[in-house]
Design an enzyme around this catalytic site. Structure first.
Site, PDB file in Angstrom:
ATOM      1  N   THR A  73       1.043  -1.176  -0.053  1.00 40.30           N
ATOM      2  CA  THR A  73      -0.098  -0.017  -0.075  1.00 40.30           C
ATOM      3  C   THR A  73       0.952   1.279   0.224  1.00 40.30           C
ATOM      4  O   THR A  73       0.963   2.124  -0.736  1.00 40.30           O
ATOM      5  CB  THR A  73      -0.819  -0.060   1.154  1.00 40.30           C
ATOM      6  OG1 THR A  73      -1.663  -1.188   1.241  1.00 40.30           O
ATOM      7  CG2 THR A  73      -2.014   1.262   1.451  1.00 40.30           C
ATOM      8  N   ASN A 147      -6.152  -9.223  -7.097  1.00 39.81           N
ATOM      9  CA  ASN A 147      -6.387 -10.087  -6.022  1.00 39.81           C
ATOM     10  C   ASN A 147      -7.583 -10.800  -5.922  1.00 39.81           C
ATOM     11  O   ASN A 147      -7.520 -11.813  -5.008  1.00 39.81           O
ATOM     12  CB  ASN A 147      -6.107  -9.111  -4.778  1.00 39.81           C
ATOM     13  CG  ASN A 147      -6.705  -7.972  -4.957  1.00 39.81           C
ATOM     14  OD1 ASN A 147      -6.482  -7.279  -6.017  1.00 39.81           O
ATOM     15  ND2 ASN A 147      -7.600  -7.478  -4.154  1.00 39.81           N
ATOM     16  N   GLN A 181       0.049  -9.448  -6.011  1.00 40.20           N
ATOM     17  CA  GLN A 181      -0.255 -11.035  -6.025  1.00 40.20           C
ATOM     18  C   GLN A 181       0.459 -11.849  -7.118  1.00 40.20           C
ATOM     19  O   GLN A 181       0.688 -13.050  -6.983  1.00 40.20           O
ATOM     20  CB  GLN A 181      -1.694 -10.745  -6.430  1.00 40.20           C
ATOM     21  CG  GLN A 181      -2.830 -10.202  -5.489  1.00 40.20           C
ATOM     22  CD  GLN A 181      -3.054 -11.136  -4.391  1.00 40.20           C
ATOM     23  OE1 GLN A 181      -2.769 -12.393  -4.390  1.00 40.20           O
ATOM     24  NE2 GLN A 181      -3.273 -10.369  -3.307  1.00 40.20           N
ATOM     25  N   SER A 201       4.648  -7.039  -2.064  1.00 40.08           N
ATOM     26  CA  SER A 201       4.421  -7.103  -0.603  1.00 40.08           C
ATOM     27  C   SER A 201       4.888  -8.338  -0.041  1.00 40.08           C
ATOM     28  O   SER A 201       4.854  -9.361  -0.457  1.00 40.08           O
ATOM     29  CB  SER A 201       2.790  -7.131  -0.589  1.00 40.08           C
ATOM     30  OG  SER A 201       2.380  -7.498   0.605  1.00 40.08           O
ATOM     31  N   HIS A 203       3.975 -10.202   2.808  1.00 43.02           N
ATOM     32  CA  HIS A 203       3.150 -11.170   3.348  1.00 43.02           C
ATOM     33  C   HIS A 203       2.269 -11.978   2.480  1.00 43.02           C
ATOM     34  O   HIS A 203       1.719 -12.892   2.744  1.00 43.02           O
ATOM     35  CB  HIS A 203       2.208 -10.502   4.542  1.00 43.02           C
ATOM     36  CG  HIS A 203       1.076  -9.623   4.243  1.00 43.02           C
ATOM     37  ND1 HIS A 203      -0.252  -9.979   4.101  1.00 43.02           N
ATOM     38  CD2 HIS A 203       1.162  -8.482   3.418  1.00 43.02           C
ATOM     39  CE1 HIS A 203      -0.987  -9.092   3.798  1.00 43.02           C
ATOM     40  NE2 HIS A 203      -0.214  -8.174   3.181  1.00 43.02           N
ATOM     41  N   THR A 239      13.245   5.079  10.381  1.00 40.09           N
ATOM     42  CA  THR A 239      14.357   4.071  10.738  1.00 40.09           C
ATOM     43  C   THR A 239      14.350   2.783   9.972  1.00 40.09           C
ATOM     44  O   THR A 239      13.070   2.106   9.931  1.00 40.09           O
ATOM     45  CB  THR A 239      14.626   3.826  12.182  1.00 40.09           C
ATOM     46  OG1 THR A 239      14.730   5.175  12.544  1.00 40.09           O
ATOM     47  CG2 THR A 239      15.700   2.868  12.534  1.00 40.09           C
ATOM     48  N   CYS A 324      -8.815  -7.535   2.359  1.00 38.18           N
ATOM     49  CA  CYS A 324      -8.322  -6.110   2.794  1.00 38.18           C
ATOM     50  C   CYS A 324      -9.777  -5.213   2.907  1.00 38.18           C
ATOM     51  O   CYS A 324      -9.581  -4.297   3.518  1.00 38.18           O
ATOM     52  CB  CYS A 324      -7.370  -5.623   1.946  1.00 38.18           C
ATOM     53  SG  CYS A 324      -6.025  -6.746   1.320  1.00 38.18           S
TER      54      CYS A 324
HETATM   55  N1  PLP Z   1      -2.226  -4.610  -4.001  1.00 39.81           N
HETATM   56  C1  PLP Z   1      -2.652  -5.962  -4.023  1.00 39.81           C
HETATM   57  C2  PLP Z   1      -2.953  -6.304  -5.380  1.00 39.81           C
HETATM   58  C3  PLP Z   1      -3.217  -6.626  -3.087  1.00 39.81           C
HETATM   59  O1  PLP Z   1      -3.707  -7.839  -3.240  1.00 39.81           O
HETATM   60  C4  PLP Z   1      -2.759  -6.103  -1.619  1.00 39.81           C
HETATM   61  C5  PLP Z   1      -3.215  -6.803  -0.531  1.00 39.81           C
HETATM   62  O2  PLP Z   1      -4.313  -7.412  -0.723  1.00 39.81           O
HETATM   63  C6  PLP Z   1      -2.318  -4.869  -1.499  1.00 39.81           C
HETATM   64  C7  PLP Z   1      -1.829  -4.280  -2.687  1.00 39.81           C
HETATM   65  C8  PLP Z   1      -1.811  -4.423  -0.253  1.00 39.81           C
HETATM   66  O3  PLP Z   1      -0.569  -5.236   0.188  1.00 39.81           O
HETATM   67  P1  PLP Z   1      -0.142  -4.729   1.733  1.00 39.81           P
HETATM   68  O4  PLP Z   1      -1.079  -5.128   2.972  1.00 39.81           O
HETATM   69  O5  PLP Z   1       1.371  -4.911   1.563  1.00 39.81           O
HETATM   70  O6  PLP Z   1      -0.189  -3.144   1.843  1.00 39.81           O
END
Ligand code: PLP
Length: 382
Positions: A73, A147, A181, A201, A203, A239, A324
């Protein structure tokens, strides 16, 4: 208690044990601030530099072009707002199925923007995009893979089109893609893709939460959106979070070895075949050019949230739309963009596979799903 079955890997993934192992020393043993000149600090700096190199290898770029951020994000915001803020009267083009980290960022930017329609499978049409380019256009941001419905966008073709378009332009158009993704399954070589900006990302790829990466091509000029200690060439002050950065790099390094693309595709296709045997079940998103780990269905007369709850009671994790944003009761903007009516969108279920998914897991899921759909249809009188 039977084994939990996790089928929500598009939402997040567990940290791989090798990743955790690499991270641990950097919390309280090698805890120095990488900006400090003493030994402890320099030890952490070396770890950051090595991590940067690993990510650069994955992206096929120079280490200097890798910026560590706090999430995908944040990476999207830094690039989009940073680029738009460095031009007068800019215009930006994005697609209707972007994650909110791009779509809302564009809409709230206060500049002129165009949101491209997609077809019924979620594909952006490069020719359509070309027609929307104005002389003020400075940025195009189209996601690599969606996603919710797994659509893999024609990023390379869009990159080539923009490169051609730029030949005769004073105001060069920059091209950004959100690969959060896609990174687990698709090549992210920035030169091959023809992008100036790319987002990752941690995670989503079995790395830690709270860390992301922004690739920023060396010729891109942009303004910082936050100010502070000037880390990351002044573009992401704050940091360095050494453990998370080290974890992100290890996660990226492990993708090739751990993510089995063909096996995942096989399982995905098996799941799609079996689910579509259920009466009035439909697949959302494309059959081809789809992320190996993504499926998304609608079940007429059965509400998606209720399906998720019933499956959860049986120890199976899935989701409706995108986790999300699933706090909102609004139907998913992605499903609406591909033409689903509100009722169809509310009856959707996303099932996203991961490294640990087996055919046995899917068979258990299918058995519970069939019963759940039937039960909910009875309740809703369908
Ligand atoms: N972009 C896409 C395509 C995503 O699927 C996601 C999370 O679902 C994000 C951005 C956001 O990722 P983060 O949790 O690292 O901000």
């Amino acid at each position: 208690m039977s084994k939990k079955i996790y089928l929500d890997n598009a939402s997040t993934t567990p940290v791989e044990k090798e990743v955790l192992k690499e991270m641990i020393p950097y919390f309280s043993e090698k805890f120095g601030n990488p900006s400090s000149i003493h030994g402890l600090g320099q030890e952490a700096k070396v770890a950051i530099d090595k991590s940067r190199k690993k990510i650069a290898n994955f992206l096929g770029c120079d280490s200097e072009e890798v910026i560590f951020t706090g999430s995908a994000t944040e990476a999207n915001n830094i690039f989009i707002r940073g680029v738009l803020g460095s031009f007068e009267n800019p215009h930006v083009i994005t697609s209707a199925i972007e994650h909110d980290a791009v779509l809302k960022t564009v809409k709230k930017s206060g500049v002129d923007y165009t949101v491209l329609k997609v077809d019924e499978d979620g594909f952006v049409n490069p020719e359509d995009l070309k027609k929307k380019i104005k002389k003020e256009t400075v940025l195009v941001s189209v996601m690599y893979a969606n996603n919710e419905i797994g659509t893999i966008e024609p990023i390379k073709r869009i990159g080539e089109m923009i490169e051609k378009e730029n030949e005769g332009r004073d105001r060069k158009i920059l091209f950004h893609t959100d690969a959060a993704q896609a990174a687990g399954y698709l090549s992210c070589n920035v030169d091959e893709l023809g992008v100036d900006g790319l987002t990752l990302s941690g995670h989503k790829i079995y790395g830690p939460k709270g860390v992301g990466v922004l690739y920023k091509g060396s010729s891109v000029n942009m303004r910082p959106i936050i100010y502070g200690g000037g880390q990351e060439e002044g573009l992401r002050s704050g940091t360095y979070n050494t453990p998370l950065i080290v974890g992100m790099a290890k996660a990226v390094e492990l993708i090739k070895e751990k993510n089995k693309k063909e096996k995942t595709e096989e399982l995905r296709d098996y799941l799609i075949r079996e689910v579509l045997k259920i009466k009035d079940a439909s697949l959302n998103g494309p059959k081809k050019s789809r992320l190996p780990n993504n499926t998304n269905f609608s079940f007429q007369g059965a509400e998606g949230e209720s399906l998720v709850m019933i499956l959860d009671q049986e120890g199976i994790s899935t989701s409706t739309g995108s986790a999300c944003s699933s706090k909102t009761l609004e139907p998913s903007h992605v499903l609406k963009a591909i033409g689903l009516k509100d009722l169809q969108a509310h009856s959707s279920l996303r099932v996203s596979l991961g490294r640990k998914t087996t055919k046995k897991d899917l068979d258990k899921f299918l058995a519970v799903l069939k019963e759940a759909v039937e039960r909910l249809r009875k309740i809703s009188g369908r």
